[in-house]
Design a protein around this motif. Structure first.
Motif, PDB file in Angstrom:
ATOM      1  N   ILE A  25       0.947  -1.249  -0.031  1.00 21.67           N
ATOM      2  CA  ILE A  25      -0.006  -0.003  -0.131  1.00 21.67           C
ATOM      3  C   ILE A  25       0.916   1.129   0.026  1.00 21.67           C
ATOM      4  CG2 ILE A  25      -1.702   1.374   1.283  1.00 21.67           C
ATOM      5  CD1 ILE A  25      -2.918  -1.244   2.289  1.00 21.67           C
ATOM      6  N   PHE A  26       1.967   1.096   0.955  1.00 20.77           N
ATOM      7  CA  PHE A  26       2.919   2.469   0.769  1.00 20.77           C
ATOM      8  C   PHE A  26       3.563   2.711  -0.445  1.00 20.77           C
ATOM      9  CE2 PHE A  26       7.284   3.986   1.483  1.00 20.77           C
ATOM     10  CZ  PHE A  26       6.972   5.242   2.123  1.00 20.77           C
ATOM     11  N   TRP A  27       3.683   1.832  -1.178  1.00 20.55           N
ATOM     12  CA  TRP A  27       4.849   2.146  -2.478  1.00 20.55           C
ATOM     13  C   TRP A  27       3.644   2.203  -3.478  1.00 20.55           C
ATOM     14  CZ3 TRP A  27       9.348   3.796  -2.525  1.00 20.55           C
ATOM     15  CH2 TRP A  27      10.231   3.230  -1.542  1.00 20.55           C
ATOM     16  N   LEU A  28       2.635   1.844  -3.440  1.00 17.14           N
ATOM     17  CA  LEU A  28       1.422   2.005  -4.188  1.00 17.14           C
ATOM     18  C   LEU A  28       1.117   3.544  -4.143  1.00 17.14           C
ATOM     19  CD1 LEU A  28      -0.982   1.313  -6.535  1.00 17.14           C
ATOM     20  CD2 LEU A  28      -2.330   0.710  -4.326  1.00 17.14           C
TER      21      LEU A  28
ATOM     22  N   MET B   2       4.097   5.601  -5.450  1.00 24.09           N
ATOM     23  CA  MET B   2       4.352   5.390  -6.974  1.00 24.09           C
ATOM     24  C   MET B   2       3.221   5.946  -7.682  1.00 24.09           C
ATOM     25  SD  MET B   2       7.088   4.547  -7.531  1.00 24.09           S
ATOM     26  CE  MET B   2       8.757   4.338  -6.362  1.00 24.09           C
ATOM     27  N   PHE B   3       1.882   5.843  -7.218  1.00 25.37           N
ATOM     28  CA  PHE B   3       0.508   6.345  -8.015  1.00 25.37           C
ATOM     29  C   PHE B   3       0.634   7.933  -7.872  1.00 25.37           C
ATOM     30  CE2 PHE B   3      -3.603   7.372  -8.728  1.00 25.37           C
ATOM     31  CZ  PHE B   3      -3.933   6.549  -9.793  1.00 25.37           C
TER      32      PHE B   3
ATOM     33  N   ALA C 126       3.548   9.614  -7.698  1.00 26.42           N
ATOM     34  CA  ALA C 126       4.685  10.052  -8.649  1.00 26.42           C
ATOM     35  C   ALA C 126       4.319  10.139 -10.172  1.00 26.42           C
ATOM     36  CB  ALA C 126       5.838   8.978  -8.489  1.00 26.42           C
ATOM     37  N   LEU C 127       3.522   8.829 -10.395  1.00 24.54           N
ATOM     38  CA  LEU C 127       3.061   8.828 -11.745  1.00 24.54           C
ATOM     39  C   LEU C 127       1.621   9.994 -12.025  1.00 24.54           C
ATOM     40  CD1 LEU C 127       2.755   7.058 -14.339  1.00 24.54           C
ATOM     41  CD2 LEU C 127       0.935   5.931 -13.521  1.00 24.54           C
ATOM     42  N   TYR C 128       1.018  10.226 -11.008  1.00 27.38           N
ATOM     43  CA  TYR C 128      -0.096  11.304 -11.007  1.00 27.38           C
ATOM     44  C   TYR C 128       0.458  12.815 -11.327  1.00 27.38           C
ATOM     45  CZ  TYR C 128      -3.977  14.427 -10.455  1.00 27.38           C
ATOM     46  OH  TYR C 128      -5.050  15.350 -10.497  1.00 27.38           O
TER      47      TYR C 128
ATOM     48  N   VAL D 255       3.514  13.140 -12.777  1.00 29.25           N
ATOM     49  CA  VAL D 255       4.052  12.693 -14.235  1.00 29.25           C
ATOM     50  C   VAL D 255       2.950  13.160 -15.157  1.00 29.25           C
ATOM     51  CG1 VAL D 255       5.134  11.413 -16.032  1.00 29.25           C
ATOM     52  CG2 VAL D 255       6.075  11.401 -13.771  1.00 29.25           C
ATOM     53  N   VAL D 256       1.786  12.614 -14.851  1.00 31.52           N
ATOM     54  CA  VAL D 256       0.637  12.835 -15.984  1.00 31.52           C
ATOM     55  C   VAL D 256       0.161  14.229 -15.823  1.00 31.52           C
ATOM     56  CG1 VAL D 256      -1.572  12.081 -16.189  1.00 31.52           C
ATOM     57  CG2 VAL D 256       0.187  10.383 -15.830  1.00 31.52           C
TER      58      VAL D 256
ATOM     59  N   LEU E  97       3.444  16.664 -16.680  1.00 30.38           N
ATOM     60  CA  LEU E  97       4.140  16.573 -17.962  1.00 30.38           C
ATOM     61  C   LEU E  97       3.352  16.137 -19.121  1.00 30.38           C
ATOM     62  CD1 LEU E  97       7.563  16.055 -18.368  1.00 30.38           C
ATOM     63  CD2 LEU E  97       6.394  13.853 -19.235  1.00 30.38           C
ATOM     64  N   ALA E  98       2.695  15.042 -19.171  1.00 28.74           N
ATOM     65  CA  ALA E  98       1.920  14.467 -20.073  1.00 28.74           C
ATOM     66  C   ALA E  98       0.737  15.284 -20.664  1.00 28.74           C
ATOM     67  CB  ALA E  98       1.636  13.019 -19.602  1.00 28.74           C
ATOM     68  N   VAL E  99       0.070  15.567 -19.563  1.00 31.32           N
ATOM     69  CA  VAL E  99      -1.542  16.066 -20.070  1.00 31.32           C
ATOM     70  C   VAL E  99      -1.140  17.582 -20.535  1.00 31.32           C
ATOM     71  CG1 VAL E  99      -3.625  17.126 -19.206  1.00 31.32           C
ATOM     72  CG2 VAL E  99      -2.891  14.728 -18.508  1.00 31.32           C
TER      73      VAL E  99
END
Lengths: 264, 163
Positions: free
Chosen positions: B13-16, B19-20, B22-24, B26-27, B30-32
């Motif tokens: 759960i902690f790493w989820l 990382m989630f 972190a990805l949010y 990035v998205v 950067l991406a959006v």
């Protein structure tokens, strides 16, 4: 058949037999969480594991893909830029179609959800890969976040009127009284179905692949060609399932969000 | 099943969450924005091109309409010219025809007058010849020289009877 082998595998592992099933591995062995960097904070074990590593890969790959492909931002896209645009437009279209314009402010979250699951599923199909979406705790956490988030949005937008979601529109009072608890129950069951769907698909696919791969070894070079072809076909199927499950998770999140924003 | 080992839950759960998040980031950062910018820019360029095409089409239509009006005006003018010229020509032709027919009529009248005069002259000379002949015949037969006035009268009445 898969269940049988699963139990047999576990049994073999438990009793210390290291033969058969692909060199002594149970089909469930691939799901083992292995700590890579042990981290303990208080009484919690927050070790950096193989699962966390593949989450890192998913994040890094996404960042790399979008970072590099959209560096130039040309009017006529390059191949890589097309991939980024395609994924963006696919998810943006899905959010817009299912939640309308108001839902577009949650688009980054749903896009993140889609990319995280998609890359998690795909990376898990690589040899020696680990599928973090095959763990119920991961899918359940995501589903609960979606559920809680959608419920909070619903109450924030509509207040107590949000309970109208459980009364089917146009139903007579007598039927509505019977239907409302059912609707409420189906609302509560959402995170369970959402998390189980992804978890079960990933688990079953990888177990099946592992069991069939084990047959290749036990049947030898000549007869092993049959399970080899089957593994090949099922790998194709799993690639499809990986994409479809990421899509389904994101789509259902959109539909739940739509309920919260527009009620009916 | 490793999935149901609660000792790994905290770490997962902690790493989820890490990382989630972190990805949010990035998205969302950067991406959006980047892809959105590209798509907006492309949509704007396409819209601009379409607008310009529409504007040019409007100009073309206006030019075509102007051409059509100019063409029909020119056609009308040409028709007027044509009619004016035809009227002129007709007037001249009528005048010429009238002149020619007048002169022809005059000539015919003159010719008829000449013919009538010639006929009269011929008749007169025939009377004279007849009178002289009658006088000569009378002189030969009777040896008398008849009165010329009486001969003329007799011949005239004889000719009148013969007619």
């Amino acid at each position: 058949m898969a269940t049988e082998n699963m139990e047999a595998g576990e049994h073999a592992e438990a009793s210390g037999h290291a033969e058969g099933h692909g060199g002594g591995h149970s089909p469930m062995e691939q799901f083992t969480i292995k700590p890579l960097i042990p981290i303990h904070i208080g009484k919690y074990d927050l070790s950096y594991t193989n699962s966390a590593m593949f989450m890192t890969f998913a994040v890094a790959l996404t960042a790399l893909l979008f970072g590099l492909s959209t560096k130039k931002r040309t009017l006529v896209p390059s191949r890589w830029q097309s991939i980024s645009e395609l994924m963006y437009e696919f998810v943006a279209g899905m959010v817009k179609d299912n939640t309308g314009k108001e839902g577009m402010k949650y688009f980054p979250f749903i896009f993140t959800l889609f990319l995280f699951i998609l890359f998690g599923n795909f990376l898990g199909l690589l040899p020696y890969g680990f599928t973090f979406t095959s763990h119920i705790i991961v899918t359940a956490t995501m589903a609960v976040v979606v559920f809680v988030g959608v419920t909070v949005i619903g109450f924030a937008r509509h207040g107590l009127h949000f309970f109208a979601l459980f009364v089917p529109p146009g139903a007579p009072l007598g039927i509505a009284i019977i239907l409302a608890p059912l609707e409420f129950f189906s609302y509560l069951i959402r995170p369970v179905s959402l998390s189980l769907r992804l978890f079960a698909n990933m688990l079953a696919g990888h177990v099946l692949l592992k069991v069939l791969a084990g047959f290749i070894i036990t049947l030898g070079v000549f007869f092993g060609i049959v399970p080899f072809v089957a593994v090949f076909g099922i790998t194709m199927l799993e690639l499809m399932v990986a994409a479809i499950q990421a899509y389904v998770f994101a789509l259902l999140t959109c539909l739940y969000l739509n309920d919260a924003i527009h009620l009916h | 099943m490793p999935q149901f080992d609660p000792s790994t839950f905290a770490s997962q759960i902690f790493w989820l969450v890490v990382m989630f998040a972190a990805l949010y980031w990035v998205v969302a950062k950067l991406a959006v924005p980047r892809v959105g910018q590209v798509l907006d820019q492309r949509a704007r360029v396409i819209q601009d091109d379409l607008d310009r095409a529409m504007q040019l089409k409007g100009e073309t239509d206006a030019a075509l309409a102007a051409y059509e009006t100019a063409m029909s005006a020119a056609r009308g003018q040409a028709g007027d010219h044509m009619r004016a010229i035809l009227a002129d020509v007709k007037a001249v032709a009528d005048q010429r025809t009238a002149e020619i027919s007048a002169s022809v009529a005059k000539q015919v009248a003159e010719a008829e007058a000449r013919i009538a005069k010639a006929k009269q002259d011929a008749l007169d000379s025939m009377n004279k010849v007849a009178g002289e002949s009658a006088s000569a015949i009378v002189a030969k037969l009777t040896g008398l020289n008849p009165d010329s006035g009486a001969v003329t009268t007799a011949v005239a009445s004889a000719l009148k009877d013969a007619r």
